[in-house]
Design an enzyme around this catalytic site. Structure first.
Site, short mmCIF file in Angstrom:
data_model
loop_
_atom_site.label_atom_id
_atom_site.label_comp_id
_atom_site.label_asym_id
_atom_site.label_seq_id
_atom_site.Cartn_x
_atom_site.Cartn_y
_atom_site.Cartn_z
NE ARG A 28 34.54 29.28 46.90
CZ ARG A 28 34.44 30.58 46.70
NH1 ARG A 28 35.50 31.37 46.90
NH2 ARG A 28 33.30 31.13 46.31
CD GLN A 169 30.87 36.32 47.48
OE1 GLN A 169 30.33 37.03 48.31
NE2 GLN A 169 31.90 36.73 46.76
CG ASP A 339 35.01 38.34 39.68
OD1 ASP A 339 34.14 39.16 40.00
OD2 ASP A 339 35.50 37.53 40.49
NE ARG A 370 33.81 44.77 40.23
CZ ARG A 370 34.28 43.67 40.81
NH1 ARG A 370 33.95 42.47 40.34
NH2 ARG A 370 35.10 43.75 41.84
#
Length: 458
Positions: A28, A169, A339, A370
């Site tokens: 960013r 995002q 995450d 994941r």
């Protein structure tokens, strides 16, 4: 890039490491600096494959970047965007793809964006649909919502809505480009806004660059749990008690001159988890100051599981040790902390009792699925793990009956690092596609060996 296999043996971790810089903040900050029309020095940056993808893409639009150690010197393009004269290839970086797709909608010309094979499986439909509503022509060449993407025409200010349940995002990308439009924009979020802390990071960097974005939350429910382990917190909507919208002034200009990127809680979650589980470990992790990162929740989660962990926020140091205790499984809502899911899966595997990871369906749309990857690989080590539609349920036995195995890293940096922690507990473990750690934590193996990890890369 060559294939790498890492071999891991049982280890005790003792010593001190510094957290790498935040990948999310670096992306960013690089983008915000490029959106300005002056020069900027970014300090303590994460120089990795992903962040280099953002720099490479911004160069195609007219930005200039020079790397010196952990500093990046940026000359921005401001509103004088150059139309790329080639396909914008973002490699493996989903953040870069989403940011550059939104940026392309300021140019007015046809721009094609491409990613690697993994990225070509990740969805972008909510962003494409919103850009279409805003006046651009944005579509997937293969009509599946995935790259390669094509953007033509310019977006216009106005009142729009976007689905927040797939990826934050998309929202971050629009929040960063809409200040450059010639009028005000209002962006309302429908569906659960997953991973909201990443939007907060975007807001944090935009504010540092002098950009005004007003977040409004329509309160409909007084519930306001703050603990990530709170079983009543089912979504950001439940946490905030209402719908979220963002009001963005038009005709703004980015002015980011000097900016220091904070340390990355996502990356050090593997270090902290390993030291919290391994008996005899005693580790200090430096460069961890308070920020908007949702993944700082790893400290509170480990504490809830019974770990000996403390955080000196003023000094930016987290201390974690284990004098022989076994952690206890808990229930964690992963809506805001996707995450951390691979780390949490390993923690549950080596803890005592039931560990439930829920509200994590969006984790299936990362570099790989994941949830499935962690369930598959930890099962090879003897774990009792059930994969649900939006999470994992693990029956932990304090590590009893678990053993080393030959594991697949799924070409995913977070899968590799989490399985490395599991290997430290069992020994006798190999993990392939280990080179993928270069995406977010290039010195991961070096740092782990520095504090005692017995590992060999080949």
């Amino acid at each position: 890039m060559g294939r790498m296999i890492v071999s891991v043996q049982k280890s005790i971790l003792v010593g001190e490491v510094s957290a790498p810089a935040s990948k999310s903040y670096t992306h960013r900050a690089v983008f915000a600096a490029a959106l300005g029309d002056g020069k900027c020095c970014l300090s303590n940056c994460l120089i990795s494959e992903d962040t280099r993808s953002t720099m490479k893409a911004c160069r195609l639009f007219g930005g200039s970047f020079e790397e010196i150690s952990d500093k990046i010197y940026v000359s921005g393009f401001g509103k004088r965007l150059k139309v790329p004269d080639e396909i914008v290839d973002v490699g493996n970086s989903g953040t870069t793809l989403r940011f550059m797709t939104a940026l392309s909608a300021l140019c007015g010309s046809e721009i094609t964006l491409l990613g690697d094979a993994s990225l070509q499986k990740r969805p972008n439909t909510p962003l494409l649909e919103t850009l279409q509503k805003m006046g651009a022509r944005a579509y997937s060449k293969n009509n599946n919502g995935c790259a390669p993407l094509v953007v033509e025409g310019k977006i216009k200010p106005g009142i729009y809505s976007i689905d927040g349940s797939v990826s934050s995002q998309f929202i971050s990308a629009l929040l960063l480009v809409c200040p450059l439009l010639d009028g005000p924009t209002e962006l309302s979020i429908h569906g659960e806004l997953k991973s909201k802390p990443y939007v907060d990071i975007t807001m944090d960097v935009a504010k540092a660059a002098g950009i005004e974005i007003l977040e409004q939350i329509e309160q409909t429910d007084p519930t306001d749990p703050t603990d990530p382990t709170d079983q009543n917190k089912n979504s950001v909507s439940a946490k905030t008690g209402g719908k979220i919208s963002y009001k963005i002034k038009g005709n703004q200009a980015y002015h980011l001159e000097n900016y220091t990127v904070p340390g990355d809680f996502s990356s050090v979650s593997y270090v902290l988890a390993a030291a919290a589980m391994i008996s005899g470990s005693d580790v200090d992790v430096k460069n961890l100051f308070p920020s908007a990162q949702g993944d700082l929740a790893i400290i509170h989660i480990l504490k809830e599981m019974g770990a000996d962990i403390s955080w000196d926020k003023k000094e930016g140091t987290v201390h974690v040790s284990n004098s022989g205790k076994t952690l206890t499984g808990i229930c964690v809502d992963a809506g805001e902390i996707p995450d951390l899911v691979p780390t949490l899966a390993v923690l549950g595997t080596f803890s005592e009792g039931r560990m439930e990871i829920k509200n994590a369906g969006h984790v299936r749309f990362k570099e790989t699925d994941r949830l499935h990857a962690m369930a598959t690989e930890l099962s090879k080590m003897g774990a009792e793990i059930i994969e649900t539609a939006d999470g994992l349920i693990i029956s932990g036995k304090g590590g009893a009956g678990l053993f080393g195995a030959n594991l697949c890293g799924w070409d995913d940096h977070r899968i590799v690092m989490a399985l490395f922690v599991a290997g430290l507990m069992t020994g006798g473990t190999t993990i392939d596609t280990a080179e993928s750690v270069r995406i977010s934590y290039p010195r991961f193996f070096e740092d782990m060996k520095k504090i005692g990890a017995n590992a060999i890369e080949k």
